[in-house]
Design a protein around this motif. Structure first.
Motif, mmCIF file in Angstrom:
data_model
loop_
_atom_site.group_PDB
_atom_site.id
_atom_site.type_symbol
_atom_site.label_atom_id
_atom_site.label_comp_id
_atom_site.label_asym_id
_atom_site.label_seq_id
_atom_site.Cartn_x
_atom_site.Cartn_y
_atom_site.Cartn_z
ATOM 1 N N PRO A 47 52.766 19.146 -23.493
ATOM 2 C CA PRO A 47 52.350 20.541 -23.378
ATOM 3 C C PRO A 47 53.141 21.430 -24.325
ATOM 4 C CG PRO A 47 52.559 19.544 -21.221
ATOM 5 C CD PRO A 47 53.170 18.588 -22.208
ATOM 6 N N PHE A 48 52.456 22.448 -24.856
ATOM 7 C CA PHE A 48 53.136 23.336 -25.792
ATOM 8 C C PHE A 48 52.758 24.803 -25.625
ATOM 9 C CE2 PHE A 48 49.289 21.917 -27.888
ATOM 10 C CZ PHE A 48 48.773 23.078 -28.458
ATOM 11 N N ALA A 49 51.741 25.120 -24.833
ATOM 12 C CA ALA A 49 51.341 26.525 -24.714
ATOM 13 C C ALA A 49 50.552 26.779 -23.440
ATOM 14 C CB ALA A 49 50.489 26.937 -25.919
ATOM 15 N N ARG A 50 50.670 28.003 -22.946
ATOM 16 C CA ARG A 50 49.778 28.481 -21.898
ATOM 17 C C ARG A 50 48.467 28.849 -22.581
ATOM 18 N NH1 ARG A 50 51.945 26.036 -18.559
ATOM 19 N NH2 ARG A 50 53.903 26.683 -17.692
ATOM 20 N N ALA A 51 47.385 28.412 -21.989
ATOM 21 C CA ALA A 51 46.059 28.698 -22.548
ATOM 22 C C ALA A 51 45.461 29.954 -21.944
ATOM 23 C CB ALA A 51 45.130 27.506 -22.316
ATOM 24 N N THR A 52 45.911 30.303 -20.746
ATOM 25 C CA THR A 52 45.399 31.467 -20.033
ATOM 26 C C THR A 52 46.536 32.143 -19.290
ATOM 27 O OG1 THR A 52 44.937 30.260 -17.984
ATOM 28 C CG2 THR A 52 43.158 30.331 -19.628
ATOM 29 N N GLY A 53 46.320 33.367 -18.913
ATOM 30 C CA GLY A 53 47.306 34.077 -18.120
ATOM 31 C C GLY A 53 47.476 33.502 -16.727
ATOM 32 N N SER A 54 46.502 32.716 -16.269
ATOM 33 C CA SER A 54 46.576 32.147 -14.924
ATOM 34 C C SER A 54 47.265 30.788 -14.898
ATOM 35 C CB SER A 54 45.175 32.038 -14.318
ATOM 36 O OG SER A 54 44.360 31.213 -15.127
ATOM 37 N N GLY A 55 47.622 30.225 -16.054
ATOM 38 C CA GLY A 55 48.424 29.010 -16.053
ATOM 39 C C GLY A 55 47.801 27.760 -16.629
ATOM 40 N N SER A 56 46.601 27.814 -17.160
ATOM 41 C CA SER A 56 46.062 26.646 -17.845
ATOM 42 C C SER A 56 46.952 26.353 -19.048
ATOM 43 C CB SER A 56 44.623 26.891 -18.299
ATOM 44 O OG SER A 56 43.765 27.036 -17.192
ATOM 45 N N THR A 57 46.984 25.096 -19.465
ATOM 46 C CA THR A 57 47.943 24.662 -20.478
ATOM 47 C C THR A 57 47.260 23.871 -21.584
ATOM 48 O OG1 THR A 57 49.634 24.487 -18.750
ATOM 49 C CG2 THR A 57 50.068 23.307 -20.790
ATOM 50 N N TYR A 58 47.726 24.078 -22.823
ATOM 51 C CA TYR A 58 47.331 23.226 -23.940
ATOM 52 C C TYR A 58 48.398 22.155 -24.120
ATOM 53 C CZ TYR A 58 43.803 26.575 -25.571
ATOM 54 O OH TYR A 58 42.712 27.396 -25.680
ATOM 55 N N ALA A 59 47.953 20.936 -24.421
ATOM 56 C CA ALA A 59 48.888 19.832 -24.639
ATOM 57 C C ALA A 59 48.367 18.908 -25.726
ATOM 58 C CB ALA A 59 49.073 19.037 -23.344
ATOM 59 N N ILE A 60 49.282 18.369 -26.495
ATOM 60 C CA ILE A 60 48.953 17.313 -27.443
ATOM 61 C C ILE A 60 48.741 16.047 -26.630
ATOM 62 C CG2 ILE A 60 49.838 15.896 -29.353
ATOM 63 C CD1 ILE A 60 49.339 18.783 -30.215
#
Length: 191
Positions: A47-60
């Motif tokens: 994981p490297f980033a929050r995708a949304t303000g509600s907590g979804s996450t972007y990950a490699i």
């Protein structure tokens, strides 16, 4: 150094230099120190980033053992469920982010939509077309940065990018995630 990925280090420098969101809800987090709410995936995601303000996450997604992590697929781990391939590689995700659209994710899929259009409709209903809501006021600066640094333009249709990544990587993704998160495969089968 923020991450073992030069493009993410450059993105971190950009993020640190702007005062507001450049992509809706997007915010870099400590690289690889989170499990995105899916501890069973932690050995194969970074994981490297929050995708949304509600907590979804972007990950490699560590699909294989290639050394250049920027060439690996990117997943969206939904805070309310759902794990989806959203880009074939990090530069493709940067194009999706530059679109200025927000991700909405559940078990059935992920959709990028324009919050500005939604808010604009609401304002139009009450007759006030005032200043309007912009979920990513630094987006024009991000688009210019992306063009200057990588020679890339914003995705005109981020959903087309997501569909193409899912089509290309869908079988490998299902084979990997099925035993770990069966709901991700069950939802994929009904879509």
């Amino acid at each position: 150094m923020y991450a073992p990925i030069p493009a993410l280090n450059l993105l971190k420098e950009f993020e640190d230099g702007v005062e507001d969101y450049f992509a809706p809800g997007f915010e870099l987090i400590a690289f690889g120190e989170d499990d995105g709410g899916y501890p069973q995936l932690s050995d194969r995601i970074r994981p490297f980033a929050r995708a949304t303000g509600s907590g979804s996450t972007y990950a490699i997604w560590l699909l294989d053992d290639r050394a250049d992590l920027a060439t690996l697929p990117v997943l969206l781990l939904g805070d309310e469920g759902g794990v989806h391939v959203v880009a074939r590689e990090l530069p493709e995700l940067l194009r999706v982010l530059a679109s200025g659209r927000s991700p909405m994710c559940d078990w059935d899929g992920v959709d990028y939509y324009d919050e500005r259009e939604e808010e604009g409709r609401d304002e139009g209903e009450d007759g006030d077309e005032g200043d309007g809501y912009d979920p990513c006021p630094e987006n024009p600066a991000f688009r210019a940065w992306l063009r200057d640094r990588f020679g890339l333009e914003a995705a005109e249709d981020p959903n087309a990018v997501v569909r193409a990544a899912g089509a290309e990587l869908g079988d490998a993704f299902a084979a990997w995630i099925g035993p770990l998160v069966p709901d991700a495969v069950a939802a994929r089968g009904t879509a």
